[in-house]
Design an enzyme around this catalytic site. Structure first.
Site, mmCIF file in Angstrom:
data_model
loop_
_atom_site.group_PDB
_atom_site.id
_atom_site.type_symbol
_atom_site.label_atom_id
_atom_site.label_comp_id
_atom_site.label_asym_id
_atom_site.label_seq_id
_atom_site.Cartn_x
_atom_site.Cartn_y
_atom_site.Cartn_z
ATOM 1 C CG ASP A 52 6.895 1.793 -3.113
ATOM 2 O OD1 ASP A 52 6.269 2.867 -3.010
ATOM 3 O OD2 ASP A 52 8.140 1.720 -3.060
ATOM 4 C CB SER A 53 1.832 4.244 -1.639
ATOM 5 O OG SER A 53 1.245 4.232 -2.931
ATOM 6 C CG ASP A 91 6.671 2.915 -7.097
ATOM 7 O OD1 ASP A 91 7.296 3.689 -7.843
ATOM 8 O OD2 ASP A 91 6.014 3.310 -6.118
ATOM 9 C CE LYS A 121 7.209 6.307 -8.423
ATOM 10 N NZ LYS A 121 8.012 6.238 -7.156
ATOM 11 C CD GLU A 123 11.164 5.267 -3.360
ATOM 12 O OE1 GLU A 123 9.947 5.145 -3.202
ATOM 13 O OE2 GLU A 123 11.985 5.268 -2.404
ATOM 14 C CD GLU A 190 7.160 11.325 -1.584
ATOM 15 O OE1 GLU A 190 6.472 11.093 -0.572
ATOM 16 O OE2 GLU A 190 7.539 10.438 -2.362
#
Length: 295
Positions: A52-53, A91, A121, A123, A190
């Site tokens: 999602d970056s 993501d 993925k 978070e 991270e």
């Protein structure tokens, strides 16, 4: 080389775990389009993350939060078409899994069906652990992500290293173990202090992928734009820039602009010709009114 690579089978989780057991380090990079996926494939990386970056690197947004599920699905499908051999992870964007298990499962299945990626993925821990369990039970592989979780950066007080106190470090180990117990196949760590990441890696039987988490993780990931010098603004401490593609691109575009304005491009080598008899016939039949009027 290209044909030989096209014939190789797609990387599997079993193969990645075997590599880790042999002491090999896993390589992951982000990619957001077919070209990026193809280049990652040709560079022989193990995993491609459609992160999602992309909200910032591709869409020009200020954080990862605004990117939508539909937008990520388009990008993930393109990256998957380029990355034929690596295992590809997408993501789940903010808002696509927080509300309920049912919605998380529905969106995870949609991602896999519409893009062809191998894994999603999510978070965080807390309620995310329950979502991971539900998604895995539905038959979709999941990668966890703990430490600095950008989707919740506001709650963390900004983009800050996580696990610097003994209490928070112990909590991170508990979160990692809970995600593994819920069925996660790997975990991204991270912005976690190296000793803490090392202990988490030792505690788990699934691979850990570090980004700003030191050398003890089973693999490392960097954002495509960061390692190639395509990003703007602050560069995180953990980023190593391997090329300055941004500068090279700007230079190439400037040279192109100069050549166009000076008339140097296109030259004869860039033109397509016509047989002389066809050109003569064309000119003979051309309506004089088709000529551009003088200004």
């Amino acid at each position: 080389m290209g044909n030989a690579r096209a014939e190789q089978q797609r990387q599997t989780l079993t193969e990645l775990r075997t590599k880790v057991q042999r002491g090999e380090r896993l390589v992951m990079v982000t990619a957001y389009d077919c070209g990026g996926g193809r280049l990652a494939d040709e560079a022989d990386v193990d995993l491609v993350l459609v992160g999602d970056s992309a909200a910032m690197t591709v869409l020009g947004l200020d954080s990862t939060v605004p990117i939508t599920l539909d937008e990520l699905i388009v990008l993930a499908g393109a990256a998957r078409r380029g990355a034929q051999r690596p295992l590809v992870i997408c993501d789940m964007p903010f808002g696509s899994y927080e509300v309920s298990d049912a919605e998380a499962v529905r969106n995870a299945i949609r991602i896999v069906k519409e893009t062809g990626v191998d894994m999603v993925k999510l978070e965080g821990a807390s309620s995310t652990v329950q979502r991971v369990q539900a998604i895995v039970s539905a038959g979709v592989a999941v990668c966890g992500h703990i430490g600095l979780v950008p989707q919740s950066a506001v709650l963390l007080g900004g983009y800050r290293t996580q696990g610097r106190t003994a209490q928070r470090a112990l909590e991170l180990i508990d979160e990692a173990l809970a995600l593994e117990a819920a069925g996660a196949s790997m975990i991204v760590l991270e912005a976690v202090p190296s000793p803490v990441a090392a202990r988490i890696t030792e505690a788990l039987t699934i691979p850990t992928i570090g980004i700003g988490a030191g050398p003890s993780c089973d693999g490392q990931v960097l954002v495509y734009h960061d390692l190639l010098g395509l990003s703007e603004g602050h560069r995180p401490r953990f980023v190593k820039q391997y090329a300055d593609v941004g500068a090279q691109t700007r230079s190439a575009l400037a040279r192109f602009a100069d050549d166009v304005r000076s008339g140097a491009y296109p030259s004869s080598e860039h033109e397509y010709a016509m047989p002389q008899e066809e050109l003569a016939l064309f000119e003979d039949r051309l309506d004089p009114r088709a000529s551009r009027s003088p200004t």
